[in-house]
Enzyme design. Structure first.
Site, PDB file in Angstrom:
ATOM      1  CG  PHE A 292      -1.724   1.294   1.371  1.00  0.00           C
ATOM      2  CD1 PHE A 292      -3.097   1.268   1.149  1.00  0.00           C
ATOM      3  CD2 PHE A 292      -1.146   2.519   1.720  1.00  0.00           C
ATOM      4  CE1 PHE A 292      -3.867   2.425   1.262  1.00  0.00           C
ATOM      5  CE2 PHE A 292      -1.895   3.676   1.838  1.00  0.00           C
ATOM      6  CZ  PHE A 292      -3.257   3.635   1.593  1.00  0.00           C
ATOM      7  CD  GLU A 293       4.823   2.638  -2.865  1.00  0.00           C
ATOM      8  OE1 GLU A 293       5.598   2.853  -1.918  1.00  0.00           O
ATOM      9  OE2 GLU A 293       5.237   2.357  -4.007  1.00  0.00           O
ATOM     10  CB  ILE A 294      -1.311   7.166  -1.604  1.00  0.00           C
ATOM     11  CG1 ILE A 294      -2.376   6.070  -1.450  1.00  0.00           C
ATOM     12  CG2 ILE A 294      -1.863   8.325  -2.436  1.00  0.00           C
ATOM     13  CD1 ILE A 294      -3.616   6.504  -0.681  1.00  0.00           C
TER      14      ILE A 294
END
Length: 395
Positions: A292-294
């Site tokens: 998960f990375e934004i």
């Protein structure tokens, strides 16, 4: 009578002072919500157990402005991004259904799928049916995926045997090493992302639990954030023994790249897991779990990161060891970026087996508030979020 009045006045003053003293002792302390996230929680307490809500500074949205296709004028240059194989279709659909239900059906950001082989017609048909948003299917260039020419094949084989003896997962899988290298320094060079500024990485089989009612990409832009995470873990030190020494070589050559408001203390903490710090030669192994990375692609495209990745790539650790994109991204962010521009999305409920981010919110369904693992209690010690909150905060 003239003497009695001052005596009475002094007595009254004494009573008032006594009452004030007692009130000071017994008054209720301020709640966490009233003093803001700047006050650190006890390091062993999961902050998701405390009251939380959406981050400050968000904007409400109009469904018309986020309509699918060209009609969606409020969307910024951003995409949902997935590196996925054809045989992972069912797992990808499950992740898509979760994220579409909790967030993207309101905003209709496009999906961009990457593969080192062409996607099948079935993959395209079923993924497009799972969303109203546009889906794009991209082939990774061979020169971005193949083992680079400077990697010695015999040394790679011998190295993977050593890693396997040390119980390092996926050590012998060439494709896993290729994936880690691509996710570390090549994905953002794909022509399909040339005009993109932000991405949200989504992997097959992950779960999203909470309704999110604001545009996370616009939040990143409006609040000058570079990177967003949900889970922060310790890595397996035996998979990255020379990553930190190579990093120290690099910053000795380029001290100008190290940001004055860096997170070096988080990267080098030796208190909670001294065994990791020792085995990783000075690196705590704390990292953002990058499934998960934004993130803002501008950071990966910066000269500091490009030079850092090229240094690591030439050192060979993506193949001779098992350097993952998670520690590589995390070390770069911790050294070269202003730590205040890294954001914990505490309100996004998320699971990638075996770890969770489960907020305390009525908008969340399907996970237990504060739960971190899938039931294996010993895994709780892998939580490195307390270190991040201790040294950086909860911004």
């Amino acid at each position: 009578m003239a003497i009695a009045r001052p005596v009475r006045a002094l007595g009254l003053a004494a009573i008032v002072m006594w009452c004030f003293f007692v009130w000071q002792l017994l008054k209720p302390t301020a709640s966490l919500s009233s003093i803001g996230d700047s006050r650190l929680l006890p390091t062993e307490r999961d902050p998701n157990l405390d009251p939380t809500g959406e981050p400050e500074g968000i904007l409400t949205y109009s469904s018309d402005e986020y309509a699918p296709g060209p009609a969606g004028t409020a969307r910024i240059n951003a995409t949902l991004l997935a590196l996925v194989r054809n045989e992972e279709l069912d797992g990808m659909l499950q992740a898509m259904h979760d994220l579409e239900r909790t967030w993207n059906h309101k905003f209709n950001y496009p999906w961009t799928f990457f593969n080192d082989v062409p996607f099948t017609a079935e993959f395209k048909k079923r993924t497009q049916a799972a969303t109203k948003a546009e889906c794009r299917y991209e082939l990774i260039p061979k020169e971005h995926w193949e083992v680079p020419s400077w990697i010695n094949h015999d040394l790679f084989i011998e190295s993977t045997k050593i890693l396997e003896e040390q119980d390092v997962q996926y050590a012998t899988k060439v494709s896993y090493h290729q994936m880690c290298r691509w996710n570390s320094g090549l994905f953002y060079k794909h022509p399909a992302l040339a005009n993109m500024q932000y991405y949200w990485r989504v992997e097959p089989k992950v779960h999203f639990f909470c309704d999110v009612d604001y545009d996370v990409f616009r939040y990143m832009q409006d609040n000058n954030k570079t990177y967003g995470f949900t889970i922060n873990l310790y890595d397996a030190p035996q998979s990255i023994p020379s990553l930190w020494p190579e990093t120290l070589k690099f910053i000795a050559e380029h001290p100008e790249y190290v940001h004055e408001n860096n997170a070096m203390k988080w990267l080098t903490d030796n208190i909670r897991r001294p065994d990791h710090n020792t085995k990783a030669q000075g690196y705590s192994t704390c990292h953002f779990w990058s499934n998960f990375e934004i993130a803002d692609l501008s950071f990966w495209r910066s000269k500091a990161y490009e030079d850092y990745f090229n240094h690591l790539d030439r050192a060979g650790g993506f193949f001779y060891e098992r350097w993952g994109d998670a520690p590589v991204h995390s070390i770069a962010l911790g050294l070269f970026e202003d730590s205040s521009r890294i954001h914990w999305f505490r309100d996004i409920g998320y699971q990638h087996i075996p770890f969770f981010n489960c907020p305390n919110s009525p908008k969340c369904k399907g996970c237990v508030t504060g739960r971190f693992t899938d039931g294996q209690a010993w895994l709780n010690k892998e939580d490195c979020r307390p270190n991040w909150f201790k040294y950086v905060g909860m911004g």
